[in-house]
Enzyme design. Sequence first.
Site, PDB file in Angstrom:
ATOM      1  N   LEU A   1     -10.656  45.116  24.904  1.00 58.63           N
ATOM      2  CA  LEU A   1      -9.527  45.726  24.188  1.00 58.63           C
ATOM      3  C   LEU A   1      -8.629  44.538  23.858  1.00 58.63           C
ATOM      4  O   LEU A   1      -7.858  44.075  24.690  1.00 58.63           O
ATOM      5  CB  LEU A   1      -8.808  46.761  25.060  1.00 58.63           C
ATOM      6  CG  LEU A   1      -9.668  47.944  25.494  1.00 58.63           C
ATOM      7  CD1 LEU A   1      -8.844  48.952  26.289  1.00 58.63           C
ATOM      8  CD2 LEU A   1     -10.315  48.618  24.295  1.00 58.63           C
ATOM      9  N   PRO A   2      -8.767  44.002  22.646  1.00 52.78           N
ATOM     10  CA  PRO A   2      -8.291  42.658  22.316  1.00 52.78           C
ATOM     11  C   PRO A   2      -6.781  42.504  22.177  1.00 52.78           C
ATOM     12  O   PRO A   2      -6.258  42.279  21.079  1.00 52.78           O
ATOM     13  CB  PRO A   2      -9.017  42.356  21.006  1.00 52.78           C
ATOM     14  CG  PRO A   2      -9.202  43.698  20.373  1.00 52.78           C
ATOM     15  CD  PRO A   2      -9.429  44.644  21.519  1.00 52.78           C
ATOM     16  N   CYS A   3      -6.103  42.566  23.305  1.00 50.30           N
ATOM     17  CA  CYS A   3      -4.658  42.365  23.300  1.00 50.30           C
ATOM     18  C   CYS A   3      -4.296  40.953  22.834  1.00 50.30           C
ATOM     19  O   CYS A   3      -3.176  40.726  22.383  1.00 50.30           O
ATOM     20  CB  CYS A   3      -4.069  42.658  24.675  1.00 50.30           C
ATOM     21  SG  CYS A   3      -4.911  41.860  26.043  1.00 50.30           S
ATOM     22  N   HIS A   4      -5.261  40.032  22.901  1.00 53.47           N
ATOM     23  CA  HIS A   4      -4.998  38.669  22.429  1.00 53.47           C
ATOM     24  C   HIS A   4      -4.783  38.612  20.921  1.00 53.47           C
ATOM     25  O   HIS A   4      -4.239  37.637  20.414  1.00 53.47           O
ATOM     26  CB  HIS A   4      -6.148  37.722  22.846  1.00 53.47           C
ATOM     27  CG  HIS A   4      -7.479  38.089  22.306  1.00 53.47           C
ATOM     28  ND1 HIS A   4      -8.289  39.027  22.927  1.00 53.47           N
ATOM     29  CD2 HIS A   4      -8.161  37.662  21.207  1.00 53.47           C
ATOM     30  CE1 HIS A   4      -9.414  39.139  22.232  1.00 53.47           C
ATOM     31  NE2 HIS A   4      -9.356  38.328  21.185  1.00 53.47           N
TER      32      HIS A   4
END
Length: 176
Positions: A143-146
């Site tokens: 879950l690409p919070c980056h």
Amino acid sequence: MNARPTHRPESFGLDRLKTPIGIALLVTDAEGVLRALDWEDYEHRMRELLRLHYGAVELRNQPAPASMKAALSGYFDGDLSQLATVAWRVAGTPFQRKVWTALATIPVGTTLNYGALAAKLDMPKAVRAVGHANGSNPISVVLPCHRLIGADGSLVKYGGGLERKRWLLRHEGVEV
């Protein structure tokens, strides 16, 4: 005298995966579904997030599914589409789950600022709440919070450290 019912802790498996940016901790449920992904040097934070989302949690050493480890290794080796094959499940509040689900829709190689994500969720005034939910994301990378950045395009906050965020974005083709 009424005795309080005792609840058994939620039991999850814990495995480790060597990556170019450190040892990833993989937390899976009995069905082999990813419940958390964090970094070995942030294990305390991961355990606290698990406690907040699930209550009492017991982590036991258990291999993650081979297909999950292969997909994550594939991502780190350059096959960026592999993240989409990892099965995941989250707890959290309905709002947090809405934000985390939206993270998964940000395409590889792109970024979005917090305000744009809030607008995408039809909650343009919820920028700070989106930021807070993003910071509570238990499943890093998948879950690409980056991929969330500041309004001015700057790299801001990443639970695994800004150097990892920079590496992940460059790995995905984003110049930072």
